[in-house]
Write an enzyme that holds these catalytic residues in place. Structure first.
Site, short mmCIF file in Angstrom:
data_model
loop_
_atom_site.label_atom_id
_atom_site.label_comp_id
_atom_site.label_asym_id
_atom_site.label_seq_id
_atom_site.Cartn_x
_atom_site.Cartn_y
_atom_site.Cartn_z
N ASP A 38 -0.47 4.27 22.45
CA ASP A 38 0.04 5.38 23.26
C ASP A 38 0.74 4.89 24.53
OD1 ASP A 38 0.54 8.02 23.83
OD2 ASP A 38 -1.44 8.40 24.70
N ASN A 82 2.43 15.21 16.07
CA ASN A 82 3.71 14.65 16.55
C ASN A 82 4.92 15.30 15.86
OD1 ASN A 82 2.38 11.27 16.98
ND2 ASN A 82 2.57 12.90 18.49
C1 IPE Z 1 -1.62 9.99 19.69
O1 IPE Z 1 -0.80 9.98 20.81
C2 IPE Z 1 -0.81 9.74 18.46
C3 IPE Z 1 -0.24 8.39 18.33
C4 IPE Z 1 -0.43 7.41 19.15
C5 IPE Z 1 0.56 8.19 17.18
P1 IPE Z 1 -0.19 11.34 21.42
O2 IPE Z 1 0.62 10.96 22.58
O3 IPE Z 1 0.46 12.12 20.35
O4 IPE Z 1 -1.52 12.12 21.85
P2 IPE Z 1 -1.76 13.21 22.97
O5 IPE Z 1 -0.76 14.28 22.73
O6 IPE Z 1 -1.56 12.53 24.28
O7 IPE Z 1 -3.17 13.63 22.78
C1 IPE Z 2 2.98 6.81 21.50
O1 IPE Z 2 3.70 6.98 22.67
C2 IPE Z 2 3.84 6.85 20.27
C3 IPE Z 2 3.70 8.07 19.48
C4 IPE Z 2 2.86 9.03 19.73
C5 IPE Z 2 4.54 8.20 18.32
P1 IPE Z 2 4.08 8.41 23.21
O2 IPE Z 2 5.40 8.80 22.64
O3 IPE Z 2 2.99 9.39 22.98
O4 IPE Z 2 4.24 8.12 24.77
P2 IPE Z 2 3.66 8.96 25.98
O5 IPE Z 2 2.23 9.20 25.72
O6 IPE Z 2 4.44 10.23 26.00
O7 IPE Z 2 3.91 8.10 27.17
MG MG Z 3 1.35 9.88 24.04
#
Ligand code: IPE
Ligand code: IPE
Ligand code: MG
Length: 249
Positions: free
Chosen positions: A25, A73
């Site tokens: 993340d 997502n």
């Molecule tokens: C969790 O991260 C999913 C992945 C890392 C693929 P998100 O960024 O989607 O989770 P939330 O929304 O912060 O809980």
């Molecule tokens: C994790 O990074 C990757 C996926 C969830 C696909 P994020 O895209 O959630 O990045 P943040 O949490 O918004 O910084």
């Molecule tokens: Mg994230």
């Protein structure tokens, strides 16, 4: 301490987690800090993926499960989803020979039917291509939601029972675990989440019942092999009691 000193230390200690799961993340924030679009963070996140796969293999860890794309997502802008799927394809196309050479079996966990035909085909071909590899399993959780996984397992078991192939009274935790996408794999010993968020975001809810959780503020694109080794070093200090009284060391 350098990366290799840290590695030596954790290898000497002997207790290398058999299965590591990672919530990768913080890509978006990593890019935002740099005044760049979120997808720039996703691109850089791929280097961290390579590093942790390599780190796990070097240590002889048997399974690595990476949360690459959650069911939730899908609610992101179509443009971001398109880039993520393209990057995924690129990663697989570039890495599948290395995976095979290193004896790493690729598996995908999730409702793959939702993924566009092209990236899905690439994934399925790479899964077939590495099917006979047995040194390590790399699970990519894509279009993955743990509640959906549990629902899918329940549906499967209900269908088996309705067809007379399964006695409902015989269903226990082992039968249930065997109907999950992670069938045949041990539960993760260690769950790492980057970017400092203190939640599990619908990841492996069943499987992490007794998993040690390690949360680091490091954003995913900055996560290195050394950071992985540090997380394992921290894991080795934990006293896993599984509900029993404290073990004497
Ligand atoms: C969790 O991260 C999913 C992945 C890392 C693929 P998100 O960024 O989607 O989770 P939330 O929304 O912060 O809980
Ligand atoms: C994790 O990074 C990757 C996926 C969830 C696909 P994020 O895209 O959630 O990045 P943040 O949490 O918004 O910084
Ligand atoms: Mg994230």
């Amino acid at each position: 301490m350098t990366e290799s000193e840290l590695k030596e230390l954790i290898v000497e200690s002997g207790d290398i987690p058999g299965h590591i799961a990672i919530i990768m993340d913080g890509n978006g924030r990593w890019a935002e800090i740099r005044g760049r679009p979120r997808v720039f963070g996703h691109q850089h996140g791929m280097n961290a993926v390579r590093a942790v796969v390599e780190g796990c293999r070097e240590l002889g860890c048997k399974a690595l499960t990476l949360y690459a794309f959650s069911e939730e997502n899908w609610k992101r802008p179509r443009s971001e989803i398109k880039v993520l799927m393209r990057l995924l394809r690129k990663y697989i196309e570039k890495e599948q020979n290395n995976l095979k050479k290193d004896g790493i079996k690729l598996r995908c966990l999730g409702r793959l039917g939702k993924i566009d035909a092209e990236p899905r085909k690439t994934l399925e071909e790479a899964v077939a291509y590495t099917a006979d590899c047995n040194d390590m399993v790399l699970n990519l959780a894509i279009s993955y939601g743990s509640r959906s996984e549990i629902v899918d397992a329940a549906r499967y078991l209900c269908r088996e029972a309705a067809a007379g192939r399964l006695d409902p009274e015989s269903v226990d935790e082992y039968t249930f675990a065997g109907a999950l996408y992670t069938s045949g794999l041990p539960d993760p010993d260690l769950l790492i989440r980057t970017s400092g968020e203190m939640r599990v975001s619908n990841f492996l809810l069943w499987q992490i019942a007794y998993t040690e959780i390690y949360i680091t503020p490091i954003l995913w694109p900055d996560f290195t092999k050394k950071d992985l080794f540090e997380a394992i070093g921290e894991f080795q200090k934990r006293d896993r009691r599984f509900g029993r009284v404290k073990s004497k060391k």
